[in-house]
Design an enzyme around this catalytic site. Structure first.
Site, PDB file in Angstrom:
ATOM      1  N   GLU A 117       7.039  10.993   1.734  1.00 32.42           N
ATOM      2  CA  GLU A 117       7.426   9.593   1.576  1.00 32.42           C
ATOM      3  C   GLU A 117       8.912   9.329   1.735  1.00 32.42           C
ATOM      4  O   GLU A 117       9.492   8.546   0.971  1.00 32.42           O
ATOM      5  CB  GLU A 117       6.952   9.109   0.205  1.00 32.42           C
ATOM      6  CG  GLU A 117       7.649   9.763  -1.017  1.00 32.42           C
ATOM      7  CD  GLU A 117       7.074  11.098  -1.482  1.00 32.42           C
ATOM      8  OE1 GLU A 117       6.417  11.798  -0.684  1.00 32.42           O
ATOM      9  OE2 GLU A 117       7.297  11.437  -2.653  1.00 32.42           O
ATOM     10  N   HIS A 128      -1.237   6.582   0.647  1.00 32.12           N
ATOM     11  CA  HIS A 128      -0.570   7.395  -0.378  1.00 32.12           C
ATOM     12  C   HIS A 128       0.953   7.327  -0.228  1.00 32.12           C
ATOM     13  O   HIS A 128       1.665   6.980  -1.172  1.00 32.12           O
ATOM     14  CB  HIS A 128      -1.075   8.837  -0.261  1.00 32.12           C
ATOM     15  CG  HIS A 128      -0.433   9.785  -1.220  1.00 32.12           C
ATOM     16  ND1 HIS A 128      -1.016  10.134  -2.408  1.00 32.12           N
ATOM     17  CD2 HIS A 128       0.754  10.446  -1.170  1.00 32.12           C
ATOM     18  CE1 HIS A 128      -0.216  10.969  -3.056  1.00 32.12           C
ATOM     19  NE2 HIS A 128       0.864  11.184  -2.319  1.00 32.12           N
ATOM     20  N   GLU A 129       1.438   7.644   0.961  1.00 30.43           N
ATOM     21  CA  GLU A 129       2.903   7.678   1.143  1.00 30.43           C
ATOM     22  C   GLU A 129       3.506   6.297   0.905  1.00 30.43           C
ATOM     23  O   GLU A 129       4.588   6.172   0.339  1.00 30.43           O
ATOM     24  CB  GLU A 129       3.278   8.213   2.531  1.00 30.43           C
ATOM     25  CG  GLU A 129       2.714   9.595   2.884  1.00 30.43           C
ATOM     26  CD  GLU A 129       2.860  10.649   1.808  1.00 30.43           C
ATOM     27  OE1 GLU A 129       3.808  10.562   1.003  1.00 30.43           O
ATOM     28  OE2 GLU A 129       2.015  11.567   1.741  1.00 30.43           O
ATOM     29  N   HIS A 149       4.103   5.513  -2.691  1.00 34.62           N
ATOM     30  CA  HIS A 149       5.297   6.137  -3.265  1.00 34.62           C
ATOM     31  C   HIS A 149       6.498   5.183  -3.235  1.00 34.62           C
ATOM     32  O   HIS A 149       7.451   5.386  -3.992  1.00 34.62           O
ATOM     33  CB  HIS A 149       5.662   7.406  -2.488  1.00 34.62           C
ATOM     34  CG  HIS A 149       4.968   8.651  -2.961  1.00 34.62           C
ATOM     35  ND1 HIS A 149       5.020   9.079  -4.264  1.00 34.62           N
ATOM     36  CD2 HIS A 149       4.233   9.570  -2.288  1.00 34.62           C
ATOM     37  CE1 HIS A 149       4.339  10.215  -4.372  1.00 34.62           C
ATOM     38  NE2 HIS A 149       3.846  10.536  -3.187  1.00 34.62           N
ATOM     39  N   GLU A 157       3.179  11.848  -8.387  1.00 32.22           N
ATOM     40  CA  GLU A 157       1.979  12.092  -7.579  1.00 32.22           C
ATOM     41  C   GLU A 157       0.683  11.582  -8.222  1.00 32.22           C
ATOM     42  O   GLU A 157      -0.201  11.095  -7.523  1.00 32.22           O
ATOM     43  CB  GLU A 157       1.866  13.580  -7.241  1.00 32.22           C
ATOM     44  CG  GLU A 157       3.024  14.101  -6.385  1.00 32.22           C
ATOM     45  CD  GLU A 157       3.184  13.396  -5.047  1.00 32.22           C
ATOM     46  OE1 GLU A 157       2.235  12.730  -4.574  1.00 32.22           O
ATOM     47  OE2 GLU A 157       4.282  13.513  -4.460  1.00 32.22           O
ATOM     48  N   ASP A 195       8.460  24.859  -6.142  1.00 29.88           N
ATOM     49  CA  ASP A 195       7.542  25.108  -5.018  1.00 29.88           C
ATOM     50  C   ASP A 195       6.417  26.066  -5.433  1.00 29.88           C
ATOM     51  O   ASP A 195       5.313  26.005  -4.886  1.00 29.88           O
ATOM     52  CB  ASP A 195       8.288  25.706  -3.814  1.00 29.88           C
ATOM     53  CG  ASP A 195       8.866  24.626  -2.887  1.00 29.88           C
ATOM     54  OD1 ASP A 195       8.317  23.506  -2.869  1.00 29.88           O
ATOM     55  OD2 ASP A 195       9.850  24.916  -2.196  1.00 29.88           O
ATOM     56  N   TYR A 237      -1.664  15.771  -8.888  1.00 26.69           N
ATOM     57  CA  TYR A 237      -2.292  14.643  -8.184  1.00 26.69           C
ATOM     58  C   TYR A 237      -3.609  14.259  -8.849  1.00 26.69           C
ATOM     59  O   TYR A 237      -3.853  13.096  -9.163  1.00 26.69           O
ATOM     60  CB  TYR A 237      -2.629  15.021  -6.736  1.00 26.69           C
ATOM     61  CG  TYR A 237      -1.461  15.311  -5.836  1.00 26.69           C
ATOM     62  CD1 TYR A 237      -0.777  16.512  -5.931  1.00 26.69           C
ATOM     63  CD2 TYR A 237      -1.050  14.398  -4.879  1.00 26.69           C
ATOM     64  CE1 TYR A 237       0.287  16.802  -5.089  1.00 26.69           C
ATOM     65  CE2 TYR A 237       0.016  14.676  -4.024  1.00 26.69           C
ATOM     66  CZ  TYR A 237       0.683  15.875  -4.138  1.00 26.69           C
ATOM     67  OH  TYR A 237       1.732  16.149  -3.312  1.00 26.69           O
TER      68      TYR A 237
HETATM   69  N1  BES Z   1       5.619  13.963  -1.898  1.00 34.93           N
HETATM   70  C1  BES Z   1       4.467  14.617  -1.402  1.00 34.93           C
HETATM   71  C2  BES Z   1       4.767  15.868  -0.649  1.00 34.93           C
HETATM   72  C3  BES Z   1       5.586  16.897  -1.405  1.00 34.93           C
HETATM   73  C4  BES Z   1       5.468  17.073  -2.760  1.00 34.93           C
HETATM   74  C5  BES Z   1       6.458  17.692  -0.718  1.00 34.93           C
HETATM   75  C6  BES Z   1       6.239  18.023  -3.421  1.00 34.93           C
HETATM   76  C7  BES Z   1       7.228  18.635  -1.383  1.00 34.93           C
HETATM   77  C8  BES Z   1       7.109  18.794  -2.739  1.00 34.93           C
HETATM   78  C9  BES Z   1       3.619  13.685  -0.546  1.00 34.93           C
HETATM   79  O1  BES Z   1       3.611  12.380  -0.985  1.00 34.93           O
HETATM   80  C10 BES Z   1       2.198  14.141  -0.645  1.00 34.93           C
HETATM   81  O2  BES Z   1       1.698  14.063  -1.722  1.00 34.93           O
HETATM   82  N2  BES Z   1       1.582  14.572   0.442  1.00 34.93           N
HETATM   83  C11 BES Z   1       0.195  14.958   0.456  1.00 34.93           C
HETATM   84  C12 BES Z   1      -0.631  13.805   0.959  1.00 34.93           C
HETATM   85  C13 BES Z   1      -1.786  13.433   0.207  1.00 34.93           C
HETATM   86  C14 BES Z   1      -2.059  13.851  -1.145  1.00 34.93           C
HETATM   87  C15 BES Z   1      -2.501  12.203   0.640  1.00 34.93           C
HETATM   88  C16 BES Z   1       0.020  16.137   1.387  1.00 34.93           C
HETATM   89  O3  BES Z   1       0.971  16.510   2.058  1.00 34.93           O
HETATM   90  O4  BES Z   1      -1.057  16.702   1.431  1.00 34.93           O
HETATM   91 ZN    ZN Z   2       2.582  12.156  -2.774  1.00 36.14          ZN
END
Ligand code: BES
Ligand code: ZN
Length: 636
Positions: free
Chosen positions: A280, A304-305, A308, A327, A385, A393
């Site tokens: 996002e 989703h994005e 955010h 999340e 990480d 989520y």
């Molecule tokens: N912000 C996240 C991606 C992220 C989180 C990157 C933590 C690095 C560290 C993004 O909004 C996300 O949740 N992406 C998901 C999409 C989904 C749940 C619809 C993904 O990448 O799978």
């Molecule tokens: Zn997210």
């Protein structure tokens, strides 16, 4: 508790604005230039300004235009090196300072991936993109890398390829000729951007390559615009996939929360090594090309994005321990959008679809139950990480859905959501501030719900509970999943027949299913006992799962096959597929949702093959994915 993942002194003196001047050096694969912080002193007696850096080369520092002494501290494996800048004499609270850091990035910077031209759709120009969340911004800019610090920023970037930043384009105009009419790949253009809304550092992002812009239709009466960027080879498919839903999502999202604050909502479809589904980044969501399934079935990632923009980019987690506030809330709101646009059944279908991924994540962390918690108290220097999973989520959104139902449903809950956003927009908060507001809102608007509902909730079980179960589980509406379940049941009983081709499975069994229903079908098979090899082979052929370009499907089929008696006969094919660079077959499966479980599945069948496959192709993966795959395979 200060943010345990930064070595900066952001409480004593805080950066408020950063000006970036960069040049992209495509030959050296480096960003060179400077970052100028405008900082405010918050405590009397402050003598240094400490920022985070990770594999940056620091050339020179100036405070108020004068050269200043600095030291780069020891490298910490996760947090990097603190850059300590002396401020001459002790400063008093309220003082504002301008601090310029001249630096360049190195080949080790974890946020950046420099792709060779062969790794792009067009194969003519190289590509650069960043991924800063959770704590990689420090390898792009020397800054106070904590979401508790919100900054505005501006940038001027010189490059021979078009430049996209997570901010508002000032010049040249996005809708003008590509690369301002100059020759792409040869002539330099200066791209300028501004981000007037204060954002956490993890939302700073850059992408540069041979990209084009295609706007979505404007919505009368709205001052924001939406559109998509991608390489010319991909732009039409990208536009088709998202043009219908994005403006609708925007309109409804504003009704659910408050008006959109960031002016533009654009997205860029990146090359296949992008390690996430979506990210996002402010004004400019980054997306994986695996969303281009040709049936608009995966647009919920955009929902989703976009959500955010309020939950995360607007109201921000104070630090990684409260990641679920970003999340869990965003996932809950993404599904609220589905309810508004497509009905309650679609919302429940979405919860149901991801329930398996929650269970998988909870199982994956059985040896580290701390990461099964919603609120994770990170130790100083612990790597967020390592804790990344679906738990924040899904546990998070199930928790909020449970609160919604307990408090009387969306009619009671949605006015509270608006109040929550309005109260904290622009701020960074922790779980306890969120909970305090929830109580005070209902105390004011519906006091009986405090005693009857909120006081009775087992908060500790939700915040700190471990194990494979949620404190309260809910029977979701399964209407939209029934057909997929029924087909899975037919396959399950077919195991009694030695030759499955006599059972009568046909291509048409799944022809009316969209991608999401096929996913539910495959996931249902995954939780049942493994099917015999002949059945797995037939399943792959008759429904085309073994050859489809839809990564969501092929990945799940391969997961299923690797965990079955067909594993040894299919492992080579899977190994080739996951690192394949051929754009026509989807390129490298760099999205971590796909490559990490694939490597883990391969490891179970043939550890040597898994390691050899990765090591022969490691450069194809983004540094963040590279590191986590290495950990999964026991290579580091
Ligand atoms: N912000 C996240 C991606 C992220 C989180 C990157 C933590 C690095 C560290 C993004 O909004 C996300 O949740 N992406 C998901 C999409 C989904 C749940 C619809 C993904 O990448 O799978
Ligand atoms: Zn997210």
């Amino acid at each position: 508790m200060p943010d345990p993942t930064t070595q900066s002194n952001y409480l004593a003196i805080a950066s408020q604005h950063v000006d970036l001047v960069w040049e992209l050096d495509w030959t050296k694969k480096a960003i060179t230039g400077h970052a100028t912080h405008s900082a405010i002193v918050n405590e009397d007696g402050v003598q240094e300004f400490i920022v985070d850096t990770l594999f940056l080369d620091i050339h020179k520092v100036e405070v108020e235009g004068e050269s200043a002494p600095f030291t780069v501290g020891n490298h910490h494996e996760v947090m990097g090196s603190p850059l300590r800048i002396s401020l001459k004499q002790p400063q008093s609270a309220g003082t504002k300072l301008s601090i310029r850091i001249v630096y360049e990035t190195t080949k080790d910077c974890t946020a950046l991936q420099w792709l060779d031209k062969e790794q792009t759709a067009g194969r003519l120009f190289p590509y650069l993109f960043s991924q800063c969340q959770p704590i990689h911004a420090r390898s792009l800019v020397p800054l106070q890398d904590s979401p508790s610090v919100k900054i505005t920023w501006a940038a001027s970037v010189t490059s021979v390829l078009p430049v996209l930043l997570s901010a508002i384009r000032v010049s040249p105009p996005s809708t003008g000729p590509a690369h301002d009419g100059k020759e792409i790949g040869k002539e330099s253009v200066v791209y300028t951007y501004k981000q007037p809304v204060p954002i956490p550092s993890y939302l700073i992002a850059i992408a540069s390559g041979n990209v084009r812009y295609k706007p979505f239709e404007t919505v009368p009466g709205k001052d924001w615009t939406t559109g998509v960027w991608a390489e010319p080879e991909v732009i039409d498919a990208a536009h088709w996939e998202f043009c219908e839903d994005t403006p609708k999502f925007m309109i409804e999202a504003e009704k659910l929360a408050i008006p959109y604050k960031f002016g533009v909502y654009e997205m860029v479809v990146l090359p296949p090594s992008f390690p996430y589904g979506g990210m996002e980044n402010a004004c400019l969501t980054f997306l994986t090309p695996t969303l281009l399934s040709g049936d608009r079935a995966l647009v919920d990632v955009v929902a989703h994005e976009l959500q955010h923009s309020w939950f995360g980019n607007g109201v921000t987690q104070a630090d990684s321990s409260h990641f679920w506030l970003n999340e869990g809330w965003t996932t809950y709101m993404e599904r609220m959008l589905l309810r508004v646009l497509h009905g309650q059944e679609e919302r429940d279908f979405s919860f149901l679809m991801d329930f398996k991924s929650l269970q998988d994540s909870l199982k994956q962390y059985e040896d580290r139950p701390k990461y099964q918690r919603l609120v994770i108290d990170f130790e100083y220097g612990e790597d967020p990480d390592d804790a990344y999973s679906k738990i924040p989520y899904e546990k998070g959104s199930n928790f909020i859905y449970y609160l919604e139902r307990s408090l009387g449903g969306p009619e009671v809950f949605l006015p509270y959501v608006k109040d929550y956003v309005s109260t904290y927009i622009g701020k960074s908060i922790n779980t306890f501030q969120w909970k305090d507001h929830l109580f005070s809102y209902f105390k004011q608007h519906n006091p009986s719900l405090v005693a009857d509902v909120l006081d009775k909730i087992d908060w500790n079980a939700w915040f700190y509970g471990e194990g494979l179960k949620l404190p309260e589980e809910y029977a979701f509406d399964t209407t939209l999943a029934e057909e997929a379940f029924a087909l899975a049941a037919r396959w399950d009983t077919s195991r009694l027949v030695a030759d499955p081709s006599t059972v009568g499975f046909k291509k048409s069994d799944v022809e009316a299913f969209n991608t999401n229903q096929k996913i539910v079908f495959l996931e249902r098979l995954q939780v049942l006992a493994p099917l015999p090899k002949a059945h797995i082979d037939l399943l792959g052929d008759v429904y085309g799962f073994r050859s489809t370009l839809n990564v969501e499907l092929r990945f799940r089929y391969y997961e299923l096959a690797l965990a079955s008696p067909a594993g040894p006969s299919i492992k080579e094919e899977v190994a080739e597929w996951v690192v394949d660079e051929e754009f026509k077959s989807g390129g490298v499966k760099g999205r971590m949702k796909f490559c990490r479980p694939t490597f883990r599945g391969l490891k179970k069948v043939d550890e040597g093959l898994a390691k050899k496959t990765f090591e022969g192709s490691r450069e194809r993966f983004h540094p963040i994915a590279r590191r986590l795959i290495q950990k999964d395979l026991g290579l580091i």
